[in-house]
Design a protein around this motif. Sequence first.
Motif, short mmCIF file in Angstrom:
data_model
loop_
_atom_site.label_atom_id
_atom_site.label_comp_id
_atom_site.label_asym_id
_atom_site.label_seq_id
_atom_site.Cartn_x
_atom_site.Cartn_y
_atom_site.Cartn_z
N ASN A 2 52.01 32.47 58.63
CA ASN A 2 51.85 33.86 59.07
C ASN A 2 50.54 34.08 59.82
OD1 ASN A 2 54.26 34.89 58.35
ND2 ASN A 2 53.64 35.43 56.28
N ILE A 3 49.55 33.31 59.45
CA ILE A 3 48.26 33.50 60.10
C ILE A 3 48.35 33.23 61.59
CG2 ILE A 3 47.32 31.16 59.78
CD1 ILE A 3 45.38 34.40 59.24
N LEU A 4 49.30 32.35 61.93
CA LEU A 4 49.45 32.03 63.35
C LEU A 4 49.83 33.26 64.17
CD1 LEU A 4 51.17 28.53 63.68
CD2 LEU A 4 48.99 29.26 64.59
N SER A 5 50.63 34.14 63.58
CA SER A 5 51.04 35.32 64.35
C SER A 5 49.87 36.25 64.60
CB SER A 5 52.17 36.10 63.67
OG SER A 5 52.47 35.58 62.43
N LEU A 6 48.76 36.05 63.89
CA LEU A 6 47.54 36.79 64.19
C LEU A 6 46.67 36.00 65.15
CD1 LEU A 6 45.64 39.19 63.65
CD2 LEU A 6 44.63 37.83 61.82
N MET A 7 46.55 34.70 64.87
CA MET A 7 45.64 33.86 65.64
C MET A 7 46.05 33.75 67.09
SD MET A 7 43.30 32.77 63.58
CE MET A 7 42.64 31.42 64.50
N MET A 10 45.35 36.76 69.21
CA MET A 10 43.90 36.89 69.33
C MET A 10 43.37 35.92 70.38
SD MET A 10 41.86 37.53 65.79
CE MET A 10 40.82 36.09 65.90
N ALA A 11 43.86 34.67 70.28
CA ALA A 11 43.39 33.65 71.22
C ALA A 11 43.76 34.03 72.66
CB ALA A 11 44.01 32.29 70.87
N LEU A 12 44.97 34.51 72.81
CA LEU A 12 45.40 34.90 74.16
C LEU A 12 44.56 36.06 74.69
CD1 LEU A 12 49.27 34.61 73.83
CD2 LEU A 12 47.77 33.20 75.20
N LEU A 13 44.28 37.01 73.79
CA LEU A 13 43.46 38.15 74.22
C LEU A 13 42.07 37.70 74.63
CD1 LEU A 13 44.35 41.07 71.83
CD2 LEU A 13 44.23 41.16 74.31
#
Lengths: 56, 780
Positions: A2-7, A10-13
Amino acid sequence: MNILSLMIPMALLLGAGFVCAFIWATKKGQFDDLETPAHRILQDDTNERKPREHNS
Amino acid sequence: MALLNNFANFNSAQPSLAVDDTAEMSGSSDRNCVHCGNLFSGQSQFCCHACETLYQLNQGETDLSAVASRHHLRKYLHLDQDEFQQTFRRPNNEFVFYVQGLECTSCVHLLEKLPEINADIESATLHFGENTLRVQLKKNASLALATSLIEEMGYVPSLINENDDTEELHKNENRTMLIRMAVAGAATGNIMLFVIPIYAGLAGAWATAFHWISFFLFLPVVGFCAWPFYRGAWTSLKYKHLSIDLPITIALVSTFIYSTFSLIVGKPEMYFDSTSSFMFLILTSRYLVKRLQQQALHDNVLAGFSSDQALLVLMNSEWKLVPSNKIQIGQTVQLKPDQILTFDGVLLSDSTDFDTSLITGEPLPRFYNAGMTVPAGAKSLQTIQLKVLRAGQQTELGRMLKSIEEESLRKTAFVSLTDKLSQALIALVISTASIYFILSYQSDFHQALTRALSLFIIACPCALALGTPLTFAWALKRAKQFGVLVRSTETFEKLPKIKTLILDKTGTITEGNLSLLAKDSVLSSNEKSILLGLELISNHPIARAIRNEFKNHPASKLQNLQEQTGIGVSGHFEGDRYELIQSKNVSPFYVAVDFLKNGKLIACLKFEDRIRMDSSREIGLLKKIGLNISLSSGDSIPQVQKVAAAVGIKSDHAYGAQSPQQKKNLVDRFNPCLMVGDGANDSLALQTASVGAAMMGSMSLALSTSDVHFIQPGLAPLRNLFCLGQKTKRTLNRNLTFALIYNLSAGIAALCGYINPLTAAVLMPISSALIAFSTWWGLR
């Protein structure tokens, strides 16, 4: 996982942010002349140098 | 005074800073510059005049502000008139100069010190790459003073007006290109990050998510970064001239469509990563070439031949300033010293000397009687009046300028070899792929599509699209390092074909101004002072030679100073009458003047145009490369023969008394050849030659008609240029051969089904890397 859906967003932003910063810097003219500033930093500022006293 | 010293040293052939290991001349050895510490070979303590000046400034030995009253100032006085300032003034009271003679870091420091030297100058910013200096002046400051200061420092300044300023044009183009590059690079890097897990075996929901992310990251590439290629492909189709943009576009678009289709349908064949990296590489190499090519000044600039002149015209009994291009036949014009005639005129004033170096290339003035017609291009040495007889294209000068324009059109019709090869290859690829697809899509659509696509991706001419511009970019960079600015990459293709070299004499082989033949004159200190005093106000080349020779000497103040044109100068000092008059001693090899005291001869001074120190050696080395060398000059035949013999040119290859048209005819005879010149009278020949080279400090017309500019004095850069031409040709050939072999073998493999689009996409960056390596290897 699930953390990937945050990371990932964020990385793309972050990436997009840096691209925008680059575009801003280019439009401001910071990349127009990449050669002369390299020469400029070696200049001796003799006329403007004021003697400084270090006491430490 | 010390500055005049620097100026003179700068003009004479100092050993160049080129990477040249045979520079042992006149017992000099390698040493470190006292100011900047760089290693150089030469006789003085400094590596260049800028270092010397800066050193003296630091030590307090020189007071540059004392420069204010130099004779250079008189040359530029017309710049202080309102009309001129209007033409060249930019916002914030800024003026932009094109500066010739920039060599090193010290030059940047020296020129940017202008505000410290003169309080009227607010700021001075140098753009080293484009050779331009932006000077901001205070309100009502003297532009003439600023310009003469730059010249006094040892450079050749030319004002650029806004319309001709290519720096502005370049700026916006470059910025957009840089942004495209950045976006492509960011997209590539990020796409690769998301694609690696998939290559490593990731599957399932995350894999699909990552695929979609790559798709969105690719959108800016196909929609924004690839625009130049779409434009190029469209132009290519419109004018039926095959350019490399066409297959690039086809490959890009077809890969995108195919990948998107695969994405939607759920197939694994997606090529966003390889395509975007390819885009990034191509954009980068094109950007590099562009920036490097921009360093030599664009055609438009400097073509404004004496556009910064306004002359006094008598209108209704009043003298009015009229720009030189608006002067009409029949008008009476007054010329101040150093102004150039832009028309053929009848001399109304008394007989006087004119400097005709612009049209003949010779430093000695010509004498014209009252009533004689003075040709356009002559420079006045006194204030005189003329009546306009012919203007524009009816003058010899006007006709020459017209011929130059016509020649330039003919010259741009040159189509380079790489261009032709690219077109052939592209046509082959497109037709092969299309034919194959048409023949086989009936039997197996999927196979036909993948094979045709593979062919496109493989043949997507990395080698040509990348290799050629990269090679040229490297070559341009190398050339700049040894003091040559190459204005267009076609020059590199023309160089290996050149068998003949045609050299101008004055300013190219010789120094271009008069120097005193030292051994013939022994004068006492007082006599030197008096001599300087006599020549204080004169603009004559002999006066300049005397001032150069005795630079650090104080000048006496003479009374009753008189200059009689065609005869000489005279004056009184402490009761004695001194004269400097044309000598009875006449010879074609030197100019002589008699120095008289109360009518008695003290000394006979002889002057000649000295041959540059390195000319003889360089010509010898150029002959060793295998070039035939000829000399063509407007000077008298005996003088030309003497110089030819002194530098090793055969006497039947030395042509004297050549007019600009005759020089062009000589070039036509020997084309493809390389012409080296520096004066306006060489311009037509420079334009006509396969490759025209302008010496450092050339007149602006010579600069705009030549393909190559030397930014170091002397002929040394020429030899290095030829060597570079050979290396470039070899590298280009190697790259093209590799491209051909690679395309042929891979293309056949693709059609036979041995290579699928994935393999093709992987091979693409590999071939690009190989090409880049081959280029670096060839030009290191």
